[in-house]
Design an enzyme around this catalytic site. Sequence first.
Site, PDB file in Angstrom:
ATOM      1  N   HIS A  57       0.846   6.327   1.826  1.00  0.00           N
ATOM      2  CA  HIS A  57       1.663   7.277   2.600  1.00  0.00           C
ATOM      3  C   HIS A  57       2.572   8.118   1.708  1.00  0.00           C
ATOM      4  CE1 HIS A  57       0.114   5.823   6.249  1.00  0.00           C
ATOM      5  NE2 HIS A  57       1.125   5.120   6.718  1.00  0.00           N
ATOM      6  N   ASN A  77       0.855  -1.191   0.000  1.00  0.00           N
ATOM      7  CA  ASN A  77       0.000   0.000   0.000  1.00  0.00           C
ATOM      8  C   ASN A  77       0.894   1.247   0.000  1.00  0.00           C
ATOM      9  OD1 ASN A  77      -1.411   2.290   1.122  1.00  0.00           O
ATOM     10  ND2 ASN A  77      -3.086   0.904   1.595  1.00  0.00           N
ATOM     11  N   HIS A 105      -3.524  -4.886   7.686  1.00  0.00           N
ATOM     12  CA  HIS A 105      -3.610  -3.801   8.678  1.00  0.00           C
ATOM     13  C   HIS A 105      -2.728  -4.075   9.886  1.00  0.00           C
ATOM     14  CE1 HIS A 105      -5.085  -0.059  10.227  1.00  0.00           C
ATOM     15  NE2 HIS A 105      -5.762   0.093   9.101  1.00  0.00           N
ATOM     16  N   GLY A 106      -1.755  -3.194  10.082  1.00  0.00           N
ATOM     17  CA  GLY A 106      -0.894  -3.285  11.258  1.00  0.00           C
ATOM     18  C   GLY A 106       0.171  -4.369  11.167  1.00  0.00           C
ATOM     19  N   ARG A 110      -7.543  12.727   0.656  1.00  0.00           N
ATOM     20  CA  ARG A 110      -6.466  13.219   1.519  1.00  0.00           C
ATOM     21  C   ARG A 110      -5.083  12.760   1.063  1.00  0.00           C
ATOM     22  NH1 ARG A 110      -7.534   9.887   7.106  1.00  0.00           N
ATOM     23  NH2 ARG A 110      -9.618  10.701   6.813  1.00  0.00           N
ATOM     24  N   GLU A 160      -8.615   0.384  -3.260  1.00  0.00           N
ATOM     25  CA  GLU A 160      -9.476   0.384  -2.066  1.00  0.00           C
ATOM     26  C   GLU A 160     -10.431   1.549  -2.189  1.00  0.00           C
ATOM     27  OE1 GLU A 160      -7.561   0.726   1.737  1.00  0.00           O
ATOM     28  OE2 GLU A 160      -6.332  -1.014   1.323  1.00  0.00           O
ATOM     29  N   GLY A 220       1.230  -1.539   4.356  1.00  0.00           N
ATOM     30  CA  GLY A 220       1.587  -0.184   3.958  1.00  0.00           C
ATOM     31  C   GLY A 220       2.536   0.484   4.920  1.00  0.00           C
ATOM     32  N   HIS A 221       2.022   0.826   6.101  1.00  0.00           N
ATOM     33  CA  HIS A 221       2.757   1.684   7.033  1.00  0.00           C
ATOM     34  C   HIS A 221       4.172   1.181   7.345  1.00  0.00           C
ATOM     35  CE1 HIS A 221       2.906   4.795  10.156  1.00  0.00           C
ATOM     36  NE2 HIS A 221       3.577   3.893  10.852  1.00  0.00           N
TER      37      HIS A 221
HETATM   38  N1  PXP Z   1      -5.679  -3.200   4.087  1.00  0.00           N
HETATM   39  C1  PXP Z   1      -6.615  -2.216   4.148  1.00  0.00           C
HETATM   40  C2  PXP Z   1      -7.985  -2.527   3.668  1.00  0.00           C
HETATM   41  C3  PXP Z   1      -6.281  -0.935   4.610  1.00  0.00           C
HETATM   42  O1  PXP Z   1      -7.214   0.026   4.671  1.00  0.00           O
HETATM   43  C4  PXP Z   1      -4.946  -0.679   5.012  1.00  0.00           C
HETATM   44  C5  PXP Z   1      -4.549   0.678   5.507  1.00  0.00           C
HETATM   45  O2  PXP Z   1      -4.739   1.629   4.556  1.00  0.00           O
HETATM   46  C6  PXP Z   1      -4.021  -1.718   4.911  1.00  0.00           C
HETATM   47  C7  PXP Z   1      -4.417  -2.976   4.469  1.00  0.00           C
HETATM   48  C8  PXP Z   1      -2.583  -1.530   5.288  1.00  0.00           C
HETATM   49  O3  PXP Z   1      -2.450  -1.291   6.650  1.00  0.00           O
HETATM   50  P1  PXP Z   1      -1.044  -0.829   7.232  1.00  0.00           P
HETATM   51  O4  PXP Z   1      -0.771   0.524   6.627  1.00  0.00           O
HETATM   52  O5  PXP Z   1      -1.289  -0.776   8.695  1.00  0.00           O
HETATM   53  O6  PXP Z   1      -0.048  -1.835   6.810  1.00  0.00           O
END
Ligand code: PXP
Length: 251
Positions: free
Chosen positions: A9, A6, A200-201, A48, A69, A222-223
Amino acid sequence: MKLGVNIDHIATVRQARLGREPDPVHAAVLAELGGADSITVHLREDRRHIQDRDLPLLRETLGIPLNLEMAVTEEMLAIASALRPQMVCLVPEKREELTTEGGLAVDPEQALLRRLISELRAQGTEVSLFIDPEPQAVLASQAAGAGTVELHTGSWANAWAAHHLQPSQGSQQRVKDEAQRLERAAACCAERGITLNIGHGLSYRNVRQLLHLPLLHELNIGHAIISHALFVGLRQAVAEMKALVEAGPGE
Ligand code: PXP
């Protein structure tokens, strides 16, 4: 097992000055060179980070699938229909949130959700629903017409982070409980023949602990990758995450 990267950022940094740099298209190419199997971008209703202009450029430039997404709205359906990405992931959206906080509340009877899934699938776009790790949410997603879900790993990741900061029996139990929630939902996907993604996370430190989930198809991260890329470069950061995913389950 595939790694989706992702790059939202990167666009967040660009929007800090409303300029042209850093360009998410540049980032996507480096992520692809680093071994990413797909690129994810979230076109938020408030724009954003990712902008409309980024989408056709990414679609045209990438040699790997683009995962868009988006929220369940008519506007986003029109954008996705024009773009024809390989994948769409439907997410809940709140203006005041910093990131996607919870899974989609899937109502299989919701007319727009059903139409969105069926129209996009008819156009050749795979549609995934971002849901909390609960078997009912998996079943509701299938009833709405989805063939893929992405289980929200945020609660597990928060429990994992809390346990690492201050380990206790209670914190360890919470990690176990959250892992079991994911395992139950993943088993439901396997039984029902639903493709399983997670996200996520997830980070360099925790990702291998979820790689045992049955028939796991793709991880979206992503993060952690973009943060590490600030120090080692994006291509290298993606390659390091890819190596962990390829190493398989472990601590
Ligand atoms: N999957 C989805 C559906 C998300 O909304 C996000 C965050 O934008 C991610 C994965 C990635 O999460 P992270 O940035 O915490 O890795």
